[in-house]
Design a protein around this motif. Structure first.
Motif, PDB file in Angstrom:
ATOM      1  N   MET A 143      -3.110 -40.428 110.762  1.00 36.84           N
ATOM      2  CA  MET A 143      -3.343 -39.186 110.030  1.00 36.84           C
ATOM      3  C   MET A 143      -2.711 -37.971 110.691  1.00 36.84           C
ATOM      4  N   GLU A 144      -2.743 -37.915 112.021  1.00 36.74           N
ATOM      5  CA  GLU A 144      -2.200 -36.744 112.715  1.00 36.74           C
ATOM      6  C   GLU A 144      -0.712 -36.572 112.412  1.00 36.74           C
ATOM      7  N   ASP A 145       0.027 -37.662 112.446  1.00 34.12           N
ATOM      8  CA  ASP A 145       1.462 -37.595 112.141  1.00 34.12           C
ATOM      9  C   ASP A 145       1.701 -37.284 110.663  1.00 34.12           C
ATOM     10  N   LEU A 146       0.913 -37.923 109.783  1.00 34.48           N
ATOM     11  CA  LEU A 146       1.084 -37.688 108.351  1.00 34.48           C
ATOM     12  C   LEU A 146       0.764 -36.247 107.975  1.00 34.48           C
ATOM     13  N   TYR A 147      -0.261 -35.705 108.595  1.00 32.19           N
ATOM     14  CA  TYR A 147      -0.678 -34.334 108.273  1.00 32.19           C
ATOM     15  C   TYR A 147       0.446 -33.361 108.609  1.00 32.19           C
ATOM     16  N   THR A 148       1.131 -33.582 109.731  1.00 34.12           N
ATOM     17  CA  THR A 148       2.252 -32.724 110.116  1.00 34.12           C
ATOM     18  C   THR A 148       3.393 -32.854 109.112  1.00 34.12           C
ATOM     19  N   GLU A 149       3.705 -34.079 108.706  1.00 32.36           N
ATOM     20  CA  GLU A 149       4.810 -34.309 107.784  1.00 32.36           C
ATOM     21  C   GLU A 149       4.497 -33.869 106.356  1.00 32.36           C
ATOM     22  N   ALA A 150       3.209 -33.738 106.033  1.00 31.01           N
ATOM     23  CA  ALA A 150       2.813 -33.364 104.673  1.00 31.01           C
ATOM     24  C   ALA A 150       3.353 -31.998 104.268  1.00 31.01           C
ATOM     25  N   PHE A 151       3.648 -31.160 105.242  1.00 29.41           N
ATOM     26  CA  PHE A 151       4.110 -29.804 104.946  1.00 29.41           C
ATOM     27  C   PHE A 151       5.613 -29.643 105.188  1.00 29.41           C
ATOM     28  N   THR A 152       6.329 -30.759 105.192  1.00 31.97           N
ATOM     29  CA  THR A 152       7.793 -30.717 105.315  1.00 31.97           C
ATOM     30  C   THR A 152       8.417 -31.314 104.057  1.00 31.97           C
ATOM     31  N   ARG A 153       9.618 -30.903 103.777  1.00 29.56           N
ATOM     32  CA  ARG A 153      10.306 -31.378 102.563  1.00 29.56           C
ATOM     33  C   ARG A 153      10.647 -32.857 102.691  1.00 29.56           C
ATOM     34  N   CYS A 154      10.436 -33.594 101.592  1.00 34.42           N
ATOM     35  CA  CYS A 154      10.778 -35.020 101.565  1.00 34.42           C
ATOM     36  C   CYS A 154      11.467 -35.322 100.236  1.00 34.42           C
ATOM     37  N   ASP A 155      12.718 -35.772 100.298  1.00 33.37           N
ATOM     38  CA  ASP A 155      13.504 -36.032  99.084  1.00 33.37           C
ATOM     39  C   ASP A 155      13.369 -37.468  98.586  1.00 33.37           C
ATOM     40  N   THR A 156      12.561 -38.273  99.264  1.00 31.78           N
ATOM     41  CA  THR A 156      12.469 -39.697  98.893  1.00 31.78           C
ATOM     42  C   THR A 156      11.160 -40.055  98.195  1.00 31.78           C
ATOM     43  N   LEU A 157      10.284 -39.066  97.987  1.00 31.77           N
ATOM     44  CA  LEU A 157       8.963 -39.367  97.413  1.00 31.77           C
ATOM     45  C   LEU A 157       9.046 -39.973  96.014  1.00 31.77           C
ATOM     46  N   THR A 158      10.057 -39.607  95.261  1.00 35.67           N
ATOM     47  CA  THR A 158      10.159 -40.107  93.880  1.00 35.67           C
ATOM     48  C   THR A 158      10.909 -41.432  93.792  1.00 35.67           C
ATOM     49  N   GLN A 159      11.372 -41.938  94.930  1.00 37.68           N
ATOM     50  CA  GLN A 159      12.135 -43.186  94.925  1.00 37.68           C
ATOM     51  C   GLN A 159      11.239 -44.391  95.191  1.00 37.68           C
ATOM     52  N   ARG A 160      11.635 -45.514  94.635  1.00 34.12           N
ATOM     53  CA  ARG A 160      10.860 -46.743  94.827  1.00 34.12           C
ATOM     54  C   ARG A 160      11.360 -47.438  96.099  1.00 34.12           C
ATOM     55  N   ILE A 161      10.831 -47.011  97.232  1.00 33.85           N
ATOM     56  CA  ILE A 161      11.260 -47.525  98.527  1.00 33.85           C
ATOM     57  C   ILE A 161      10.029 -47.829  99.368  1.00 33.85           C
ATOM     58  N   PRO A 162      10.160 -48.644 100.420  1.00 28.69           N
ATOM     59  CA  PRO A 162       9.006 -48.925 101.297  1.00 28.69           C
ATOM     60  C   PRO A 162       8.471 -47.636 101.927  1.00 28.69           C
ATOM     61  N   LEU A 163       7.166 -47.600 102.164  1.00 26.70           N
ATOM     62  CA  LEU A 163       6.534 -46.414 102.748  1.00 26.70           C
ATOM     63  C   LEU A 163       7.156 -46.033 104.086  1.00 26.70           C
ATOM     64  N   ILE A 164       7.562 -47.026 104.854  1.00 22.79           N
ATOM     65  CA  ILE A 164       8.100 -46.754 106.183  1.00 22.79           C
ATOM     66  C   ILE A 164       9.396 -45.944 106.115  1.00 22.79           C
ATOM     67  N   GLU A 165      10.101 -46.014 104.959  1.00 26.97           N
ATOM     68  CA  GLU A 165      11.310 -45.210 104.783  1.00 26.97           C
ATOM     69  C   GLU A 165      10.976 -43.774 104.410  1.00 26.97           C
ATOM     70  N   ILE A 166       9.757 -43.552 103.938  1.00 31.30           N
ATOM     71  CA  ILE A 166       9.300 -42.187 103.663  1.00 31.30           C
ATOM     72  C   ILE A 166       8.818 -41.536 104.947  1.00 31.30           C
ATOM     73  N   SER A 167       8.083 -42.325 105.744  1.00 28.49           N
ATOM     74  CA  SER A 167       7.587 -41.801 107.016  1.00 28.49           C
ATOM     75  C   SER A 167       7.458 -42.940 108.020  1.00 28.49           C
ATOM     76  N   SER A 168       7.939 -42.692 109.227  1.00 25.87           N
ATOM     77  CA  SER A 168       7.820 -43.703 110.288  1.00 25.87           C
ATOM     78  C   SER A 168       6.377 -43.886 110.721  1.00 25.87           C
ATOM     79  N   ALA A 169       5.511 -42.951 110.332  1.00 25.49           N
ATOM     80  CA  ALA A 169       4.086 -43.052 110.689  1.00 25.49           C
ATOM     81  C   ALA A 169       3.467 -44.325 110.126  1.00 25.49           C
ATOM     82  N   PHE A 170       4.030 -44.838 109.015  1.00 28.14           N
ATOM     83  CA  PHE A 170       3.478 -46.032 108.388  1.00 28.14           C
ATOM     84  C   PHE A 170       3.833 -47.315 109.134  1.00 28.14           C
ATOM     85  N   ASP A 171       4.657 -47.198 110.168  1.00 31.74           N
ATOM     86  CA  ASP A 171       4.980 -48.361 110.999  1.00 31.74           C
ATOM     87  C   ASP A 171       3.850 -48.562 112.006  1.00 31.74           C
TER      88      ASP A 171
END
Length: 446
Positions: free
Chosen positions: A157-185
């Motif tokens: 959660m700590e890593d995700l919370y920080t990334e939640a307020f940064t721009r992400c251009d891959t949210l609308t793409q059908r890709i593995p979560l780990i490609e959206i954020s390394s926190a999911f690894d």
């Protein structure tokens, strides 16, 4: 743009731009509210009644939130009498020392209250979407993550919370979560370690985690039954199914699934209580349940609605009871249920080769031809591929009888003996079904 309250200026604007009229009429009450807040908290005004009226001019939930933010009470007589002391001690405008500060606080609450109102408007729809994920539990006015997800997100959660307020251009793409954020690894072993430490148990594998989660679901389901489904509520629900009072059923159970699915769910709970809560009803019910342990989808085709498994005891041998539920009546009942009920039991008997397995058919209405047809299955062979069985035991019961079983605290060990007794009677026995129902619905003596 400043209107200065000029009717002529306002009229000119509205005639030039119809869209402006919509926004103007919506925003105008907020302008009045802001003006009154400024007069009271910055200009030392004392017209608290005007402040209350401007808050009342905000419609629906936002208006309620504004009044609660500003006042201790909304009783106009009390406000006239107490003046400044009727302002809430927690009102954030009390600490504003400049108009810029006042505007910032006003802007914040304006949008927070609008967001709260929107969330309330769409609460039911949002809850339905979240329930599809099987990750959230709605319980006691709280929204919680299911247990494994809770510990999974606790780890990242700590890593995700920080990334939640940064721009992400891959949210609308059908890709593995780990490609959206390394926190999911995530190292799942760390999740198991935290889970083990908090719960005082050792979980080292997905199998152990699954066992614990299933035990926890079973505990929560029993707590849900104790809280929501006492005997009087179950009887009321059966009355509602008979009258098809669907709105009341939705209030008592859930408003997001078909009524026949809820009927299966309620029957499962009733039979679990009749069976003195023996066995794992969550395994026996073939329904899909959401994280809240409320019904989600109908039992899959090709199976009985509920398959209750009983271990051998002094009252009966080891066997399975296939519970079949329907709200169909008349010709529809015979067309829809006569063949599937027999087929489910026949296939099950061939597969597991236990002559003591049988079916119980439950409906709000029983067609006499259905009762007769199921009765004669006792002597009719059933064949599937290379397998054949001789005769089947199918018992029929309506919901009125089920209500009496609940009210009289009748237990399954007694029902089994009566069902078996009447099943073994000769086919030509007169009024065998009426006799059986009369016997199973009497006051139970332990």
């Amino acid at each position: 743009m400043k209107l200065n309250g000029s009717p002529k200026t306002e009229a000119n604007l509205l005639s030039c731009c119809p869209t402006f009229e919509v926004h103007f009429n919506y925003d105008k009450p907020y302008y009045r509210l802001y003006e009154n807040i400024k007069k009271i908290f910055l200009d030392n005004g004392d017209d608290y009644e005007a402040l209350l009226n401007s808050a009342k001019s905000i419609n629906q939930k936002p208006g309620i939130l504004w009044r609660s933010l500003l006042f201790r009470t909304t009783n106009i007589s009390v406000i006239r009498k107490n003046g400044k002391s009727s302002i809430s001690s927690a009102c954030p405008f009390l600490n504003c020392s400049s108009e810029r500060e006042l505007k910032e606080v006003f802007f914040k609450y304006l949008h927070v209250f609008k967001a709260i109102a929107t969330l309330l408007d769409y609460f039911d729809l949002n809850r339905r979407y979240f329930n599809i994920t099987d990750t959230l539990i709605f319980e006691d006015q709280l929204i919680k993550l299911d247990i494994l997800l809770k510990y999974f997100f606790k780890e990242i959660m700590e890593d995700l919370y920080t990334e939640a307020f940064t721009r992400c251009d891959t949210l609308t793409q059908r890709i593995p979560l780990i490609e959206i954020s390394s926190a999911f690894d995530v190292d799942i072993n760390k999740v198991y370690q935290t889970l083990s430490a908090d719960l005082g148990i050792k979980i080292k594998s997905s199998e152990q985690e699954t066992t614990y989660v299933n035990d926890e679901r079973y505990r929560r389901f029993n707590a849900l039954i104790d809280k929501k489904y006492n005997d009087s509520i179950l009887v009321e629900l059966l009355n509602c199914f008979e009258k098809r009072d669907d709105k009341r059923i939705e209030v008592l159970v859930i408003d997001e699934v078909a009524i026949p699915t809820i009927f299966e769910y309620v029957l499962g709970i009733i039979w679990y209580k009749v069976s003195e809560r023996k066995g794992n009803i969550l395994d026996f019910m073939k329904l899909s349940l959401e994280a809240n342990l409320l019904p989600k989808t109908h039992a899959a085709g090709g199976y009985a609605d509920i398959i209750y498994e009983y271990k051998a005891c002094t009252s009966y041998p080891k066997h399975s009871l296939l519970l079949e539920a329907t709200l169909a009546d008349g010709n529809n009942q015979r067309r829809m249920e006569m063949e599937p009920v027999s087929r489910h039991l026949g296939d099950y008997r061939i597969r597991f080769n236990n002559p003591f397995d049988y079916s119980l058919f439950v409906s709000t209405y029983l067609d006499k031809n259905m009762i007769s047809d199921f009765r004669y299955r006792k002597i009719i062979p059933y064949t599937r591929d290379e397998g054949t069985i001789t005769g089947m035991k199918i018992i029929s019961m309506d919901t009125d009888s089920l209500k009496k079983i609940i009210e009289n605290k009748v237990k399954y060990k007694y029902l089994y003996e009566v069902f078996d007794k009447y099943h073994e009677m000769p086919l030509e026995t007169v009024d065998w079904h009426d006799g059986m129902i009369k016997e199973v619905t009497v006051k139970y003596k332990a």
